[in-house]
Design a protein around this motif. Sequence first.
Motif, PDB file in Angstrom:
ATOM      1  N   LEU A  41       0.681  -1.278   0.045  1.00 39.48           N
ATOM      2  CA  LEU A  41      -0.053   0.078  -0.022  1.00 39.48           C
ATOM      3  C   LEU A  41       0.784   0.982  -0.108  1.00 39.48           C
ATOM      4  CD1 LEU A  41      -2.610  -0.825   2.299  1.00 39.48           C
ATOM      5  CD2 LEU A  41      -2.789  -1.050   0.169  1.00 39.48           C
ATOM      6  N   VAL A  42       1.548   1.417   0.616  1.00 38.79           N
ATOM      7  CA  VAL A  42       2.958   2.027   0.586  1.00 38.79           C
ATOM      8  C   VAL A  42       3.625   2.712  -0.855  1.00 38.79           C
ATOM      9  CG1 VAL A  42       4.801   3.603   2.521  1.00 38.79           C
ATOM     10  CG2 VAL A  42       2.521   2.806   3.806  1.00 38.79           C
ATOM     11  N   GLY A  43       3.650   1.753  -0.769  1.00 39.98           N
ATOM     12  CA  GLY A  43       4.498   1.833  -2.115  1.00 39.98           C
ATOM     13  C   GLY A  43       3.828   2.249  -3.264  1.00 39.98           C
ATOM     14  N   GLN A  44       2.585   2.813  -3.101  1.00 37.21           N
ATOM     15  CA  GLN A  44       2.275   2.824  -4.190  1.00 37.21           C
ATOM     16  C   GLN A  44       2.067   4.199  -4.174  1.00 37.21           C
ATOM     17  OE1 GLN A  44      -0.079   1.414  -7.159  1.00 37.21           O
ATOM     18  NE2 GLN A  44       1.122  -0.695  -5.647  1.00 37.21           N
ATOM     19  N   LEU A  45       2.770   5.122  -3.267  1.00 43.45           N
ATOM     20  CA  LEU A  45       2.835   6.595  -3.218  1.00 43.45           C
ATOM     21  C   LEU A  45       4.335   7.076  -3.585  1.00 43.45           C
ATOM     22  CD1 LEU A  45       1.700   6.983   0.707  1.00 43.45           C
ATOM     23  CD2 LEU A  45       1.246   7.428  -0.948  1.00 43.45           C
ATOM     24  N   ASP A  46       5.060   6.041  -4.498  1.00 35.31           N
ATOM     25  CA  ASP A  46       6.174   6.768  -5.336  1.00 35.31           C
ATOM     26  C   ASP A  46       6.753   7.666  -4.340  1.00 35.31           C
ATOM     27  OD1 ASP A  46       5.439   4.842  -7.419  1.00 35.31           O
ATOM     28  OD2 ASP A  46       4.512   7.323  -7.819  1.00 35.31           O
ATOM     29  N   LEU A  47       7.248   7.325  -2.983  1.00 34.48           N
ATOM     30  CA  LEU A  47       8.342   7.903  -2.417  1.00 34.48           C
ATOM     31  C   LEU A  47       9.730   7.590  -2.795  1.00 34.48           C
ATOM     32  CD1 LEU A  47       6.632   6.619   1.465  1.00 34.48           C
ATOM     33  CD2 LEU A  47       6.321   8.877   0.055  1.00 34.48           C
ATOM     34  N   LEU A  48      10.749   8.539  -2.428  1.00 37.09           N
ATOM     35  CA  LEU A  48      12.018   8.638  -3.175  1.00 37.09           C
ATOM     36  C   LEU A  48      13.036   7.706  -1.487  1.00 37.09           C
ATOM     37  CD1 LEU A  48      12.344  10.940  -5.525  1.00 37.09           C
ATOM     38  CD2 LEU A  48      11.880   8.449  -6.053  1.00 37.09           C
ATOM     39  N   ILE A  49      13.394   6.323  -1.620  1.00 38.43           N
ATOM     40  CA  ILE A  49      14.073   6.235  -1.141  1.00 38.43           C
ATOM     41  C   ILE A  49      15.462   6.001  -0.308  1.00 38.43           C
ATOM     42  CG2 ILE A  49      14.284   4.392   2.062  1.00 38.43           C
ATOM     43  CD1 ILE A  49      11.239   3.968   0.678  1.00 38.43           C
ATOM     44  N   SER A  50      16.075   6.630   0.167  1.00 34.92           N
ATOM     45  CA  SER A  50      17.870   5.575  -0.437  1.00 34.92           C
ATOM     46  C   SER A  50      18.457   4.638  -0.689  1.00 34.92           C
ATOM     47  CB  SER A  50      18.354   6.669   0.220  1.00 34.92           C
ATOM     48  OG  SER A  50      18.683   6.517   1.839  1.00 34.92           O
ATOM     49  N   PRO A  51      18.787   4.020  -0.510  1.00 30.75           N
ATOM     50  CA  PRO A  51      19.248   2.594  -1.410  1.00 30.75           C
ATOM     51  C   PRO A  51      19.942   1.986   0.337  1.00 30.75           C
ATOM     52  CG  PRO A  51      20.433   4.008  -3.109  1.00 30.75           C
ATOM     53  CD  PRO A  51      19.366   4.719  -1.673  1.00 30.75           C
ATOM     54  N   THR A  52      20.039   2.891   1.384  1.00 31.80           N
ATOM     55  CA  THR A  52      21.173   3.372   2.391  1.00 31.80           C
ATOM     56  C   THR A  52      20.424   2.056   3.061  1.00 31.80           C
ATOM     57  OG1 THR A  52      23.050   4.412   2.094  1.00 31.80           O
ATOM     58  CG2 THR A  52      22.544   3.621   4.396  1.00 31.80           C
ATOM     59  N   VAL A  53      19.082   3.357   3.123  1.00 36.41           N
ATOM     60  CA  VAL A  53      17.306   3.321   4.370  1.00 36.41           C
ATOM     61  C   VAL A  53      16.750   2.287   3.859  1.00 36.41           C
ATOM     62  CG1 VAL A  53      15.172   4.315   5.037  1.00 36.41           C
ATOM     63  CG2 VAL A  53      17.613   5.625   5.060  1.00 36.41           C
ATOM     64  N   LYS A  54      16.816   1.413   2.220  1.00 33.98           N
ATOM     65  CA  LYS A  54      16.159   0.550   2.133  1.00 33.98           C
ATOM     66  C   LYS A  54      16.728  -0.939   2.187  1.00 33.98           C
ATOM     67  CE  LYS A  54      14.420   1.898  -2.727  1.00 33.98           C
ATOM     68  NZ  LYS A  54      14.277   1.598  -4.517  1.00 33.98           N
TER      69      LYS A  54
END
Length: 129
Positions: A41-54
Amino acid sequence: MQASPELAISLTLALGVALGKVKIKDFSLGSVTGVLLMGVLVGQLDLLISPTVKSAFFLIFLFTVEPVDIVFRLAEKSSVVLLNGGGFAGPEWSVRVSLANLENKDYEVIGKQLSETMQEYVEAWKESK
């Protein structure tokens, strides 16, 4: 949430765990499934997340052990398929074994494979200390 994707991930985890604990009669999704669904569900928001945080949050998620994880690991490792007892009003950390249509020697194999799988978890826990 665009300004703080870490907050979105934290909320995903918190809401997913909460969703997983919701019980309808004797059924619940469990934390892992709840977090996965909330992540979709949250993935549908198209948030930009840094690779380190991911990577950091993925590792936290990956190394969280749920009772059903042991059942899946057992099936992958030895082709022994058991059910999580928590879905049948049993204790959360239990498994359900069918007592129908199996020979006595089959139960010995199930017990041995389950014991070996649990020992792997114990060893991994000891190594993490």
